[in-house]
Scaffold this motif. Structure first.
Motif, PDB file in Angstrom:
ATOM      1  N   ARG A  91       0.987  -1.411   0.082  1.00 31.30           N
ATOM      2  CA  ARG A  91      -0.091   0.369  -0.453  1.00 31.30           C
ATOM      3  C   ARG A  91       1.364   1.082   0.066  1.00 31.30           C
ATOM      4  O   ARG A  91       0.576   2.438  -0.462  1.00 31.30           O
ATOM      5  CB  ARG A  91      -1.132   0.256   1.658  1.00 31.30           C
ATOM      6  CG  ARG A  91      -1.794  -1.060   0.808  1.00 31.30           C
ATOM      7  CD  ARG A  91      -2.825  -1.457   2.613  1.00 31.30           C
ATOM      8  NE  ARG A  91      -2.896   0.726   3.097  1.00 31.30           N
ATOM      9  CZ  ARG A  91      -3.491   0.551   4.340  1.00 31.30           C
ATOM     10  NH1 ARG A  91      -3.397  -0.492   5.186  1.00 31.30           N
ATOM     11  NH2 ARG A  91      -3.727   1.800   4.377  1.00 31.30           N
ATOM     12  N   TYR A  92       2.220   1.414   0.596  1.00 26.75           N
ATOM     13  CA  TYR A  92       2.608   2.477   0.824  1.00 26.75           C
ATOM     14  C   TYR A  92       4.152   2.157   0.754  1.00 26.75           C
ATOM     15  O   TYR A  92       4.708   1.320   0.941  1.00 26.75           O
ATOM     16  CB  TYR A  92       2.925   3.524   2.194  1.00 26.75           C
ATOM     17  CG  TYR A  92       0.760   3.351   2.445  1.00 26.75           C
ATOM     18  CD1 TYR A  92       0.823   4.752   2.349  1.00 26.75           C
ATOM     19  CD2 TYR A  92       0.264   3.034   3.425  1.00 26.75           C
ATOM     20  CE1 TYR A  92       0.073   5.180   2.014  1.00 26.75           C
ATOM     21  CE2 TYR A  92      -0.462   3.235   3.076  1.00 26.75           C
ATOM     22  CZ  TYR A  92      -1.594   4.193   3.128  1.00 26.75           C
ATOM     23  OH  TYR A  92      -1.909   4.977   3.121  1.00 26.75           O
ATOM     24  N   VAL A  93       5.280   3.440   0.719  1.00 22.71           N
ATOM     25  CA  VAL A  93       6.547   2.770  -0.050  1.00 22.71           C
ATOM     26  C   VAL A  93       7.189   3.755   1.368  1.00 22.71           C
ATOM     27  O   VAL A  93       6.690   4.967   1.533  1.00 22.71           O
ATOM     28  CB  VAL A  93       7.079   2.925  -1.155  1.00 22.71           C
ATOM     29  CG1 VAL A  93       7.941   3.169  -1.864  1.00 22.71           C
ATOM     30  CG2 VAL A  93       6.715   2.241  -2.095  1.00 22.71           C
ATOM     31  N   LEU A  94       8.108   3.319   2.199  1.00 24.99           N
ATOM     32  CA  LEU A  94       8.780   4.337   3.204  1.00 24.99           C
ATOM     33  C   LEU A  94       9.879   5.085   2.550  1.00 24.99           C
ATOM     34  O   LEU A  94      11.113   3.505   2.153  1.00 24.99           O
ATOM     35  CB  LEU A  94       8.419   3.725   4.263  1.00 24.99           C
ATOM     36  CG  LEU A  94       7.520   2.854   5.341  1.00 24.99           C
ATOM     37  CD1 LEU A  94       7.431   2.466   6.103  1.00 24.99           C
ATOM     38  CD2 LEU A  94       6.319   4.384   5.466  1.00 24.99           C
ATOM     39  N   HIS A  95      10.531   6.078   2.273  1.00 29.66           N
ATOM     40  CA  HIS A  95      11.732   6.145   1.839  1.00 29.66           C
ATOM     41  C   HIS A  95      12.806   6.847   2.942  1.00 29.66           C
ATOM     42  O   HIS A  95      12.284   7.489   3.253  1.00 29.66           O
ATOM     43  CB  HIS A  95      11.876   7.191   0.266  1.00 29.66           C
ATOM     44  CG  HIS A  95      10.132   6.579  -0.585  1.00 29.66           C
ATOM     45  ND1 HIS A  95      10.786   6.512  -1.568  1.00 29.66           N
ATOM     46  CD2 HIS A  95       9.359   7.129  -0.419  1.00 29.66           C
ATOM     47  CE1 HIS A  95       9.549   5.928  -2.056  1.00 29.66           C
ATOM     48  NE2 HIS A  95       8.541   6.236  -1.329  1.00 29.66           N
ATOM     49  N   THR A  96      14.124   6.096   2.606  1.00 28.79           N
ATOM     50  CA  THR A  96      14.868   6.397   3.722  1.00 28.79           C
ATOM     51  C   THR A  96      16.072   6.643   2.949  1.00 28.79           C
ATOM     52  O   THR A  96      16.527   5.849   2.186  1.00 28.79           O
ATOM     53  CB  THR A  96      14.487   5.786   4.775  1.00 28.79           C
ATOM     54  OG1 THR A  96      15.859   6.045   5.839  1.00 28.79           O
ATOM     55  CG2 THR A  96      15.073   4.643   4.761  1.00 28.79           C
ATOM     56  N   VAL A  97      16.915   7.418   3.640  1.00 32.74           N
ATOM     57  CA  VAL A  97      18.434   7.851   2.822  1.00 32.74           C
ATOM     58  C   VAL A  97      19.092   7.250   4.001  1.00 32.74           C
ATOM     59  O   VAL A  97      19.347   8.034   5.139  1.00 32.74           O
ATOM     60  CB  VAL A  97      18.632   9.289   2.519  1.00 32.74           C
ATOM     61  CG1 VAL A  97      20.263   9.502   2.047  1.00 32.74           C
ATOM     62  CG2 VAL A  97      17.681   9.581   1.142  1.00 32.74           C
ATOM     63  N   ALA A  98      20.428   6.439   3.301  1.00 34.69           N
ATOM     64  CA  ALA A  98      21.269   5.624   4.272  1.00 34.69           C
ATOM     65  C   ALA A  98      22.405   6.755   4.156  1.00 34.69           C
ATOM     66  O   ALA A  98      22.419   7.028   3.349  1.00 34.69           O
ATOM     67  CB  ALA A  98      21.977   4.126   4.286  1.00 34.69           C
ATOM     68  N   PRO A  99      23.455   6.395   5.209  1.00 32.93           N
ATOM     69  CA  PRO A  99      24.662   7.282   5.420  1.00 32.93           C
ATOM     70  C   PRO A  99      24.975   6.873   4.720  1.00 32.93           C
ATOM     71  O   PRO A  99      25.409   5.321   4.601  1.00 32.93           O
ATOM     72  CB  PRO A  99      24.867   7.301   6.867  1.00 32.93           C
ATOM     73  CG  PRO A  99      24.572   6.305   7.748  1.00 32.93           C
ATOM     74  CD  PRO A  99      23.375   5.713   6.720  1.00 32.93           C
ATOM     75  N   VAL A 100      25.640   7.501   3.604  1.00 28.12           N
ATOM     76  CA  VAL A 100      26.897   6.687   2.483  1.00 28.12           C
ATOM     77  C   VAL A 100      28.487   7.113   3.393  1.00 28.12           C
ATOM     78  O   VAL A 100      28.752   7.992   4.556  1.00 28.12           O
ATOM     79  CB  VAL A 100      27.811   7.916   1.390  1.00 28.12           C
ATOM     80  CG1 VAL A 100      28.058   6.870   0.575  1.00 28.12           C
ATOM     81  CG2 VAL A 100      26.341   8.207   0.552  1.00 28.12           C
ATOM     82  N   ILE A 101      28.452   5.581   3.149  1.00 28.81           N
ATOM     83  CA  ILE A 101      30.554   5.158   4.012  1.00 28.81           C
ATOM     84  C   ILE A 101      31.503   5.826   2.985  1.00 28.81           C
ATOM     85  O   ILE A 101      31.535   5.169   1.864  1.00 28.81           O
ATOM     86  CB  ILE A 101      30.283   3.696   4.286  1.00 28.81           C
ATOM     87  CG1 ILE A 101      29.004   2.731   5.159  1.00 28.81           C
ATOM     88  CG2 ILE A 101      31.651   3.586   5.018  1.00 28.81           C
ATOM     89  CD1 ILE A 101      29.027   4.221   6.654  1.00 28.81           C
ATOM     90  N   GLU A 102      32.161   6.272   3.633  1.00 27.57           N
ATOM     91  CA  GLU A 102      33.881   7.188   2.668  1.00 27.57           C
ATOM     92  C   GLU A 102      34.947   6.690   4.068  1.00 27.57           C
ATOM     93  O   GLU A 102      35.165   7.272   4.962  1.00 27.57           O
ATOM     94  CB  GLU A 102      33.729   8.446   1.986  1.00 27.57           C
ATOM     95  CG  GLU A 102      32.677   8.667   1.904  1.00 27.57           C
ATOM     96  CD  GLU A 102      32.529   8.861   0.394  1.00 27.57           C
ATOM     97  OE1 GLU A 102      33.796   7.718  -0.621  1.00 27.57           O
ATOM     98  OE2 GLU A 102      31.701   8.166  -0.328  1.00 27.57           O
ATOM     99  N   GLY A 103      35.622   5.603   3.568  1.00 37.02           N
ATOM    100  CA  GLY A 103      36.743   4.651   4.653  1.00 37.02           C
ATOM    101  C   GLY A 103      35.887   4.431   5.317  1.00 37.02           C
ATOM    102  O   GLY A 103      34.909   2.938   5.015  1.00 37.02           O
ATOM    103  N   ASP A 104      36.467   4.228   6.890  1.00 36.45           N
ATOM    104  CA  ASP A 104      35.648   3.446   8.099  1.00 36.45           C
ATOM    105  C   ASP A 104      34.601   3.505   8.611  1.00 36.45           C
ATOM    106  O   ASP A 104      34.226   4.803   8.396  1.00 36.45           O
ATOM    107  CB  ASP A 104      36.748   3.408   8.943  1.00 36.45           C
ATOM    108  CG  ASP A 104      37.963   2.928   8.811  1.00 36.45           C
ATOM    109  OD1 ASP A 104      38.269   1.824   8.158  1.00 36.45           O
ATOM    110  OD2 ASP A 104      38.516   3.953   9.679  1.00 36.45           O
ATOM    111  N   ILE A 105      33.809   2.836   8.682  1.00 37.58           N
ATOM    112  CA  ILE A 105      32.206   3.016   9.889  1.00 37.58           C
ATOM    113  C   ILE A 105      32.853   3.640  11.198  1.00 37.58           C
ATOM    114  O   ILE A 105      33.316   2.914  11.503  1.00 37.58           O
ATOM    115  CB  ILE A 105      32.063   1.617   9.824  1.00 37.58           C
ATOM    116  CG1 ILE A 105      31.511   0.921   8.602  1.00 37.58           C
ATOM    117  CG2 ILE A 105      29.955   2.007  10.541  1.00 37.58           C
ATOM    118  CD1 ILE A 105      31.113  -0.688   8.939  1.00 37.58           C
TER     119      ILE A 105
END
Length: 256
Positions: free
Chosen positions: A160-174
């Protein structure tokens, strides 16, 4: 119209709209026609669309979903650890539930790369061009910060729905901050589902497109969801989806 007629009609309508993508030789096989249609849908900007186009597109996508096979979330067996948690390997766009989670880009407009295999592209494709339009109206050219979530209708998806979320982009170490933001993605989706009285929610891999290590992302998503379910909530089923061909090992360990 049958499916072949709809597919050809949609391609011609999109090529008329976007003449810069005129194909030198019109493809004659169903697979090549679908690839061209999907590519044109992927590159189409969020601009007005006619009712006729939506009628043909919606009929085409819904019949395509039926042919692929719709999976009822309620029919999936729960894990032993918690009857509200489910591990399922399959196509998230085939799942009938209240909401599916999309690992989105910051503008929430979907992936513009033709036929890219990211979940953002697949969800926007199978939902139809309305999803990009809805996201454009919602965002008004702003960008969504990492860790938050937005809700739109699912349009032609079984969900019925889409939940849109933006994950952090990893550059190097977490970093600890990146881990906290990924946990916030999961929590924001669950809170949004609860605020909209949704009872079933399916998570894709939140690391899709963010270069966040999948094993760690799975652990963070699971632990955040499990902690959320400890409180009183209307959510009765959380489904962790894994694409076909991907390993289930990490999830099986977490849910054992």
């Amino acid at each position: 119209m049958n499916q072949k007629q709809r597919r050809v009609w949609l391609i011609r309508a999109l090529l008329e709209e976007m003449p810069q993508y005129q194909y030198p030789v019109f493809p004659y096989t169903p697979d090549r026609q679908w690839r061209l249609l999907r590519s044109l849908m992927n590159v189409r900007p969020p601009m007005p669309v006619t009712e006729k186009f939506l009628q043909v597109q919606d009929a085409f996508l819904r019949e395509m979903a039926e042919e692929k096979g719709i999976v009822e979330a309620e029919s999936l067996p729960p894990c032993a650890k918690d009857s509200r948690l489910v591990l399922w390997q399959g196509d998230i766009t085939a799942l009938r539930c209240d909401a599916i989670v999309n690992a989105a880009s910051s503008r929430l407009l979907g992936c513009f790369q033709p036929c890219h295999d990211c979940i953002d592209n697949i969800i926007h494709t199978m939902s139809g061009v309305q999803l990009r339009l809805a996201c454009h109206e919602l965002m008004q050219d702003r960008e969504e910060p990492a860790g938050r979530a937005e809700i739109t209708p699912g349009f032609n998806l079984p969900a019925r729905y889409v939940l849109h979320t933006v994950a952090p982009v990893i550059e190097g170490d977490i970093t600890a901050e990146a881990e906290a933001l990924l946990a916030s993605c999961c929590r924001s989706c669950l809170e949004l589902a609860e605020n909209n009285d949704l009872h079933s929610i399916a998570f894709c891999s939140l690391s899709d497109g963010s270069r966040f290590p999948q094993d760690r992302a799975a652990e963070i998503t699971f632990r955040t969801a499990a902690a959320f379910l400890q409180k009183e909530t209307c959510i009765r089923r959380v489904i962790f989806t894994v694409p076909k061909g991907s390993s289930l090992a990490v999830w099986q360990d977490l849910l054992a």
